[in-house]
Design a protein around this motif. Structure first.
Motif, mmCIF file in Angstrom:
data_model
loop_
_atom_site.group_PDB
_atom_site.id
_atom_site.type_symbol
_atom_site.label_atom_id
_atom_site.label_comp_id
_atom_site.label_asym_id
_atom_site.label_seq_id
_atom_site.Cartn_x
_atom_site.Cartn_y
_atom_site.Cartn_z
ATOM 1 N N GLY A 17 0.567 -1.116 0.193
ATOM 2 C CA GLY A 17 -0.011 0.028 0.027
ATOM 3 C C GLY A 17 0.725 1.236 0.096
ATOM 4 O O GLY A 17 -0.041 2.211 -0.099
ATOM 5 N N ILE A 18 2.699 1.210 0.037
ATOM 6 C CA ILE A 18 3.397 2.476 -0.024
ATOM 7 C C ILE A 18 4.014 2.573 -1.384
ATOM 8 O O ILE A 18 4.676 1.772 -1.805
ATOM 9 N N SER A 19 3.793 3.785 -2.059
ATOM 10 C CA SER A 19 4.053 4.052 -3.400
ATOM 11 C C SER A 19 5.472 4.734 -3.075
ATOM 12 O O SER A 19 6.022 5.022 -1.960
ATOM 13 N N TYR A 20 6.286 4.931 -4.320
ATOM 14 C CA TYR A 20 7.548 5.525 -4.434
ATOM 15 C C TYR A 20 7.311 6.943 -3.745
ATOM 16 O O TYR A 20 8.376 7.299 -3.148
ATOM 17 N N GLN A 21 6.538 7.532 -4.520
ATOM 18 C CA GLN A 21 6.277 8.820 -4.046
ATOM 19 C C GLN A 21 6.342 9.213 -2.343
ATOM 20 O O GLN A 21 6.542 9.897 -1.829
ATOM 21 N N ALA A 22 5.422 8.172 -2.073
ATOM 22 C CA ALA A 22 5.069 8.420 -0.392
ATOM 23 C C ALA A 22 6.495 7.945 0.365
ATOM 24 O O ALA A 22 6.894 8.637 1.535
ATOM 25 N N LEU A 23 7.084 6.874 -0.169
ATOM 26 C CA LEU A 23 8.553 6.687 0.610
ATOM 27 C C LEU A 23 9.464 7.823 0.373
ATOM 28 O O LEU A 23 10.224 8.320 1.485
ATOM 29 N N LEU A 24 9.474 8.447 -0.931
ATOM 30 C CA LEU A 24 10.385 9.579 -0.830
ATOM 31 C C LEU A 24 9.946 10.741 -0.253
ATOM 32 O O LEU A 24 10.608 11.506 0.437
ATOM 33 N N LEU A 25 8.557 11.022 -0.122
ATOM 34 C CA LEU A 25 8.265 12.160 0.993
ATOM 35 C C LEU A 25 8.560 11.845 2.316
ATOM 36 O O LEU A 25 8.943 12.969 2.958
ATOM 37 N N CYS A 26 8.324 10.559 2.859
ATOM 38 C CA CYS A 26 8.989 10.371 4.064
ATOM 39 C C CYS A 26 10.410 10.871 4.403
ATOM 40 O O CYS A 26 10.797 11.550 5.285
ATOM 41 N N ALA A 27 11.381 10.530 3.370
ATOM 42 C CA ALA A 27 12.831 10.784 3.315
ATOM 43 C C ALA A 27 13.009 12.192 3.306
ATOM 44 O O ALA A 27 13.731 12.950 4.177
ATOM 45 N N VAL A 28 12.331 12.803 2.398
ATOM 46 C CA VAL A 28 12.492 14.175 2.248
ATOM 47 C C VAL A 28 11.895 15.167 3.480
ATOM 48 O O VAL A 28 12.540 16.087 4.085
ATOM 49 N N TYR A 57 10.455 -2.428 5.027
ATOM 50 C CA TYR A 57 9.192 -2.554 4.424
ATOM 51 C C TYR A 57 9.712 -2.336 2.817
ATOM 52 O O TYR A 57 10.100 -1.331 2.244
ATOM 53 N N ALA A 58 9.692 -3.921 2.009
ATOM 54 C CA ALA A 58 10.029 -3.518 0.604
ATOM 55 C C ALA A 58 8.579 -3.468 -0.219
ATOM 56 O O ALA A 58 7.747 -4.228 -0.169
ATOM 57 N N SER A 59 8.820 -2.499 -0.999
ATOM 58 C CA SER A 59 7.491 -2.146 -1.986
ATOM 59 C C SER A 59 7.928 -2.579 -3.237
ATOM 60 O O SER A 59 8.898 -2.275 -3.926
ATOM 61 N N TYR A 60 7.218 -3.538 -3.942
ATOM 62 C CA TYR A 60 7.386 -3.887 -5.551
ATOM 63 C C TYR A 60 6.589 -3.199 -6.364
ATOM 64 O O TYR A 60 5.440 -2.938 -6.239
ATOM 65 N N SER A 61 7.233 -2.967 -7.640
ATOM 66 C CA SER A 61 6.436 -2.569 -8.651
ATOM 67 C C SER A 61 5.393 -3.448 -9.183
ATOM 68 O O SER A 61 5.609 -4.553 -9.008
ATOM 69 N N ASP A 62 4.546 -2.776 -9.817
ATOM 70 C CA ASP A 62 3.316 -3.807 -10.293
ATOM 71 C C ASP A 62 3.530 -4.497 -11.519
ATOM 72 O O ASP A 62 3.036 -5.448 -12.135
ATOM 73 N N ASP A 63 5.131 -4.289 -11.971
ATOM 74 C CA ASP A 63 5.302 -5.119 -13.212
ATOM 75 C C ASP A 63 5.137 -6.657 -13.410
ATOM 76 O O ASP A 63 5.117 -7.348 -14.242
ATOM 77 N N SER A 87 -10.620 -9.203 -17.413
ATOM 78 C CA SER A 87 -9.416 -9.326 -17.248
ATOM 79 C C SER A 87 -8.761 -8.737 -15.950
ATOM 80 O O SER A 87 -9.411 -7.640 -15.400
ATOM 81 N N SER A 88 -8.072 -9.716 -14.877
ATOM 82 C CA SER A 88 -7.905 -9.001 -13.721
ATOM 83 C C SER A 88 -6.443 -9.502 -13.163
ATOM 84 O O SER A 88 -5.873 -10.383 -13.639
ATOM 85 N N ALA A 89 -5.840 -8.607 -12.311
ATOM 86 C CA ALA A 89 -4.541 -9.068 -11.659
ATOM 87 C C ALA A 89 -4.710 -8.569 -10.292
ATOM 88 O O ALA A 89 -5.251 -7.670 -9.601
ATOM 89 N N ASP A 90 -4.395 -9.764 -9.405
ATOM 90 C CA ASP A 90 -4.211 -9.670 -7.862
ATOM 91 C C ASP A 90 -3.116 -9.999 -7.173
ATOM 92 O O ASP A 90 -2.754 -11.472 -7.306
ATOM 93 N N GLY A 91 -2.443 -9.336 -6.371
ATOM 94 C CA GLY A 91 -1.248 -9.687 -6.022
ATOM 95 C C GLY A 91 -0.714 -8.851 -4.874
ATOM 96 O O GLY A 91 -1.088 -7.630 -4.740
ATOM 97 N N ASP A 92 0.023 -9.407 -4.004
ATOM 98 C CA ASP A 92 0.767 -8.364 -2.871
ATOM 99 C C ASP A 92 1.761 -7.504 -3.805
ATOM 100 O O ASP A 92 2.213 -7.849 -4.807
ATOM 101 N N ASP A 93 2.018 -6.373 -3.151
ATOM 102 C CA ASP A 93 3.066 -5.400 -3.583
ATOM 103 C C ASP A 93 3.952 -5.023 -2.487
ATOM 104 O O ASP A 93 4.798 -4.184 -2.850
#
Length: 270
Positions: A17-28, A57-63, A87-93
């Motif tokens: 549920g944490i995006s690149y932007q959220a992680l970067l915002l935390c660091a900044v 906490y490791a966040s995987y891209s949806d690729d 068509s659907s995709a369901d997985g951990d991130d």
């Protein structure tokens, strides 16, 4: 008419549920708070060896569960889509991760560091249903196709090094940035099922599974802040990104993804 095709699992072994932007915002945001602290820059720990342990906490891209992966899995089974019903995709991130690291500080501004990291694992599934043609079928018409890729799982381990630039900003606080390279191993597994029917009573079924191990190398970057707790102990908060990690799936398909890690660590200074 009934056509049933069954494929045995395939294994390919190589050598880890944490995006690149959220992680970067935390660091900044953390960096901004540190910069607002008054006082003199810390002068300790300017030279010598250190060892540390980090939990994150490791966040995987949806690729991993992308339309590209789904389309490649359909193509490997000879399914040529004509229309899509669903068509659907369901997985951990995300996943728990940890890191062991050590390095040497040449002075208060530069260090080199080596590490081993377990970036955890994610799992999920892909599904597709619609009408299409089947290369392996003998009925020359559209089929109603249901495709499922289930129990997909990818796990990553990495070993690497980086150059570390640090800058003291206040009493006991330092900002730092890293740039480096890492060698990784991805283990992936999963399975697929195709269930199709034609308008004149044809039945086509096939299933299979995969298990692959892949080794390669790529690059990483990180930013963080260090707090000097005592003469021997440092506490670090860090955002780190591992880029372009390849994984194999299906019969012999390859794709890549990124992993961002937000971790807290402590290090012991010798």
């Amino acid at each position: 008419m009934k056509v049933i095709k069954r494929e045995h699992p395939m294994t390919q072994n190589t050598l880890p549920g944490i995006s690149y932007q959220a992680l970067l915002l935390c660091a900044v945001s953390l960096s901004a708070m540190v910069l607002s602290v008054p006082g003199q820059a810390a002068q300790s720990h300017d030279e010598g060896f250190y060892l540390g342990l980090g939990l994150g906490y490791a966040s995987y891209s949806d690729d991993i569960y992308s339309s590209e992966v789904l389309n490649n899995l359909l193509a490997q089974e000879g399914i040529q889509p004509e229309s899509v019903a669903s068509s659907s995709a369901d997985g951990d991130d995300s996943s728990f991760s940890y890191k062991l690291f050590g390095g040497y500080r040449f002075n208060g501004f530069f260090a080199v560091e080596a590490f081993y990291a377990d970036l955890g694992d994610v799992s999920g599934r892909l599904s597709w249903s619609g009408q299409g043609t089947l290369v392996d079928a003998t009925v020359p018409q559209l089929w109603d196709v249901d495709f499922q890729a289930e129990d997909m799982k990818v796990e990553v381990q990495a070993l690497g090094f980086s150059a570390v630039g640090t800058y003291p900003v206040a009493d006991n606080f330092r900002l730092y940035a890293k740039l480096g390279a890492f060698w990784y191993n991805t283990d992936s597994r999963g399975g697929w099922v195709v269930d199709a029917t034609s308008g004149i009573g044809g039945i086509y079924m096939t299933e299979g599974s995969w298990e692959h191990s892949n080794d390669d190398h790529s690059w990483l970057g990180a930013i963080g802040v260090t707090y000097t707790l005592s003469e021997a102990i440092d506490i670090n908060l860090e955002w780190e990104t591992f880029q372009d990690i390849d994984f194999q799936y299906g019969k012999n398909e390859t794709s890549d993804f990124d992993v961002s890690v937000f971790n807290a660590s402590f290090s012991y200074n010798f």
